[in-house]
Design a protein around this motif. Structure first.
Motif, PDB file in Angstrom:
ATOM      1  N   GLY A   5      -2.591   1.604  24.748  1.00 16.60           N
ATOM      2  CA  GLY A   5      -2.917   0.879  25.964  1.00 16.60           C
ATOM      3  C   GLY A   5      -2.176  -0.448  25.997  1.00 16.60           C
ATOM      4  O   GLY A   5      -1.112  -0.621  25.390  1.00 16.60           O
ATOM      5  N   ASP A   6      -2.758  -1.432  26.690  1.00 16.27           N
ATOM      6  CA  ASP A   6      -2.061  -2.709  26.872  1.00 16.27           C
ATOM      7  C   ASP A   6      -2.559  -3.819  25.967  1.00 16.27           C
ATOM      8  O   ASP A   6      -1.992  -4.921  25.974  1.00 16.27           O
ATOM      9  CB  ASP A   6      -2.166  -3.161  28.337  1.00 16.27           C
ATOM     10  N   HIS A   7      -3.594  -3.583  25.148  1.00 16.96           N
ATOM     11  CA  HIS A   7      -4.081  -4.678  24.314  1.00 16.96           C
ATOM     12  C   HIS A   7      -4.570  -4.249  22.931  1.00 16.96           C
ATOM     13  O   HIS A   7      -5.272  -4.992  22.260  1.00 16.96           O
ATOM     14  CB  HIS A   7      -5.197  -5.437  25.040  1.00 16.96           C
ATOM     15  N   GLU A   8      -4.172  -3.066  22.491  1.00 10.13           N
ATOM     16  CA  GLU A   8      -4.549  -2.619  21.153  1.00 10.13           C
ATOM     17  C   GLU A   8      -3.342  -2.027  20.435  1.00 10.13           C
ATOM     18  O   GLU A   8      -2.420  -1.513  21.067  1.00 10.13           O
ATOM     19  CB  GLU A   8      -5.669  -1.581  21.221  1.00 10.13           C
ATOM     20  N   VAL A   9      -3.371  -2.113  19.105  1.00 10.06           N
ATOM     21  CA  VAL A   9      -2.315  -1.542  18.272  1.00 10.06           C
ATOM     22  C   VAL A   9      -2.966  -0.712  17.175  1.00 10.06           C
ATOM     23  O   VAL A   9      -3.892  -1.164  16.496  1.00 10.06           O
ATOM     24  CB  VAL A   9      -1.448  -2.643  17.626  1.00 10.06           C
ATOM     25  N   GLY A  10      -2.493   0.512  17.028  1.00 11.91           N
ATOM     26  CA  GLY A  10      -2.937   1.352  15.925  1.00 11.91           C
ATOM     27  C   GLY A  10      -1.928   1.278  14.796  1.00 11.91           C
ATOM     28  O   GLY A  10      -0.724   1.175  15.023  1.00 11.91           O
ATOM     29  N   PHE A  11      -2.409   1.331  13.561  1.00 12.09           N
ATOM     30  CA  PHE A  11      -1.507   1.288  12.412  1.00 12.09           C
ATOM     31  C   PHE A  11      -2.154   2.010  11.234  1.00 12.09           C
ATOM     32  O   PHE A  11      -3.376   2.079  11.129  1.00 12.09           O
ATOM     33  CB  PHE A  11      -1.167  -0.157  12.024  1.00 12.09           C
ATOM     34  N   TYR A  12      -1.318   2.556  10.353  1.00 15.20           N
ATOM     35  CA  TYR A  12      -1.860   3.210   9.169  1.00 15.20           C
ATOM     36  C   TYR A  12      -0.845   3.214   8.039  1.00 15.20           C
ATOM     37  O   TYR A  12       0.366   3.122   8.257  1.00 15.20           O
ATOM     38  CB  TYR A  12      -2.308   4.645   9.470  1.00 15.20           C
ATOM     39  N   ILE A  13      -1.370   3.284   6.835  1.00 11.13           N
ATOM     40  CA  ILE A  13      -0.579   3.505   5.635  1.00 11.13           C
ATOM     41  C   ILE A  13      -1.192   4.709   4.948  1.00 11.13           C
ATOM     42  O   ILE A  13      -2.406   4.808   4.801  1.00 11.13           O
ATOM     43  CB  ILE A  13      -0.553   2.263   4.716  1.00 11.13           C
ATOM     44  N   ALA A  14      -0.356   5.672   4.561  1.00  6.35           N
ATOM     45  CA  ALA A  14      -0.857   6.920   3.993  1.00  6.35           C
ATOM     46  C   ALA A  14      -0.075   7.274   2.735  1.00  6.35           C
ATOM     47  O   ALA A  14       1.121   6.974   2.618  1.00  6.35           O
ATOM     48  CB  ALA A  14      -0.746   8.051   5.011  1.00  6.35           C
ATOM     49  N   ASP A  15      -0.758   7.915   1.807  1.00  8.07           N
ATOM     50  CA  ASP A  15      -0.155   8.352   0.549  1.00  8.07           C
ATOM     51  C   ASP A  15      -0.545   9.808   0.326  1.00  8.07           C
ATOM     52  O   ASP A  15      -1.713  10.121   0.078  1.00  8.07           O
ATOM     53  CB  ASP A  15      -0.653   7.465  -0.606  1.00  8.07           C
ATOM     54  N   ILE A  16       0.435  10.710   0.445  1.00 11.66           N
ATOM     55  CA  ILE A  16       0.163  12.143   0.302  1.00 11.66           C
ATOM     56  C   ILE A  16       0.237  12.523  -1.173  1.00 11.66           C
ATOM     57  O   ILE A  16       1.098  12.028  -1.911  1.00 11.66           O
ATOM     58  CB  ILE A  16       1.161  12.975   1.132  1.00 11.66           C
ATOM     59  N   SER A  17      -0.640  13.408  -1.594  1.00 11.94           N
ATOM     60  CA  SER A  17      -0.659  13.839  -2.992  1.00 11.94           C
ATOM     61  C   SER A  17       0.644  14.533  -3.357  1.00 11.94           C
ATOM     62  O   SER A  17       1.232  15.269  -2.562  1.00 11.94           O
ATOM     63  CB  SER A  17      -1.831  14.799  -3.232  1.00 11.94           C
ATOM     64  N   GLY A  18       1.110  14.279  -4.590  1.00 12.01           N
ATOM     65  CA  GLY A  18       2.331  14.917  -5.058  1.00 12.01           C
ATOM     66  C   GLY A  18       3.592  14.224  -4.578  1.00 12.01           C
ATOM     67  O   GLY A  18       3.556  13.116  -4.039  1.00 12.01           O
TER      68      GLY A  18
END
Length: 395
Positions: free
Chosen positions: A199-212
């Motif tokens: 939208g116009d006023h939110e930000v999604g973010f993520y950090i992920a670590d997959i097994s292996g």
């Protein structure tokens, strides 16, 4: 306005049938009437109703036989038995054969009928949605399996694909600057980061670590990116709100990863930052080390976390919300960084990490230099950095 619900009533007593359809008409349901079991089955096949109200005592074909036939034709169509007060034993037998509920007649309070129908329709709707979601996952898994084979054949192409999915190394959203850096231990990385406007006023973010490690783990990063984009697109089309609710998002990811043929799981921290209210909603699926918050004086960690994603079918993810007003920087690092410390307990190595970060600038470039990462001959595990720094656009 939603679709009109169609209800089939199978009742031989004309007075009872008229009473039922009059009530259904008042409740704005579409209805179909049948006075016998054979007629009811024929109308069921012809009209495909959303719900069936069926008597047990019917001329010709018995109500239990009608129930068995309809259940065999469409197991997911709810059937409610409307039984005489002296036919409770038969009603119990009907439940064993697949009826979803039963009520006794004469119906004194139609609210009882309304509650039973609403409960059955909601359950049927949920089953239908789950079937559709399962078909989507099965189709996705077929695509993923084919793509996985292609990735294994050409890891260089896979690395180029994976790199193309990453966000820019720096991006400004309102007062906040997002930065990321990845250091794979192999040609392909099992770590992944992303940030994107919602939208116009939110930000999604993520950090992920997959097994292996290797192609299979890298492929899950592609799957992860695809699933996030799917829900972001659905939100932009006003179809759902999942992408804005971290706990819902991790629940959907958990179901998709769990049934995936790749047999991987992942840890992930997903947050949604409100740029106007300066509040952070987040959910952690086993992400470690814990995200660090700097307010200019001290370092705090977000220790709330749940189980990894894709490891257990019935995992529950809790959503949290904090005031982000006083936060100057948020720093997330994947657990590969802990491999740079001497072998010891996770707690001890985490204490060393916090001390190392506190002893100098928490900026990613400074941390990379302090840990001497770019000079290492071999990185024991993938390392990912994600930083959010608050400041004006001009800084």
């Amino acid at each position: 306005m939603g679709e009109i619900v169609k209800i089939l009533t199978i009742e031989d007593e004309a007075a009872v049938r008229r009473s039922l359809v009059a009530h259904l008409e008042d409740m704005e349901y579409d209805y179909i009437e049948a006075s016998s079991g054979s007629e009811g089955i024929a109308l069921f096949k012809e009209s495909n109703p959303d719900l069936v109200l069926c008597d047990l005592r019917l001329p010709g074909m018995d109500g239990l036989d009608v129930l068995s036939t309809l259940t065999e034709l469409s197991p997911d169509t709810p059937i409610i038995i409307v039984s005489g007060a002296n036919q409770v034993a038969d009603a119990i037998q009907a439940l064993k054969r697949g009826a979803w509920d039963y009520i006794t007649k004469p119906i004194v309070d139609f609210q009882t009928l309304d509650t039973a129908m609403e409960r059955a329709l909601n359950r049927a709707r949920l089953i239908k949605e789950n079937h559709a979601y399962q078909k989507h996952l099965e189709a996705l898994n077929i695509e993923l399996s084919a793509a996985l084979g292609q990735l294994r054949e050409d890891e260089e192409a896979a690395r180029a694909l994976q790199s193309s999915l990453l966000p820019p190394k720096e991006a400004q959203f309102g007062e906040y600057k997002f930065r990321r850096q990845l250091f794979p231990s192999l040609l392909l990385s099992g770590d992944f980061v992303d940030y994107f406007p919602i939208g116009d006023h939110e930000v999604g973010f993520y950090i992920a670590d997959i097994s292996g490690h290797g192609a299979a783990s890298a492929f899950v990063t592609v799957m992860l990116k695809t699933l996030f984009e799917k829900h972001l697109d659905a939100y932009q089309r006003d179809q759902e709100d999942v992408i804005r609710q971290p706990s819902d998002m991790l629940d959907h990811l958990n179901r998709a990863i769990y049934v995936s043929p790749i047999e991987k799981y992942l840890t992930i921290f997903y947050g949604v930052l409100d740029l106007r209210e300066h509040r952070l909603r987040f959910c952690s699926g086993g992400q470690f080390p814990y995200p660090m918050l700097f307010d200019g004086q001290e370092i705090k960690t977000l220790t709330s976390h749940d189980k990894p994603v894709g490891l257990f079918e019935d995992s529950i993810f809790m959503q949290h919300e904090i005031d982000f007003t006083s936060v100057q920087q948020m720093l997330m690092i994947s657990d590969g960084i802990l491999e740079l410390f001497p072998r010891d307990s996770a707690r001890r190595r985490t204490e060393w990490l916090l001390q190392m970060v506190a002893d100098g600038s928490p900026e990613i470039d400074d941390l990379v230099e302090r840990f001497n990462i770019e000079e290492l001959d071999e990185i024991p595990d993938d390392i990912a950095f994600l930083s959010i720094v608050r400041g004006s656009d001009d800084e």
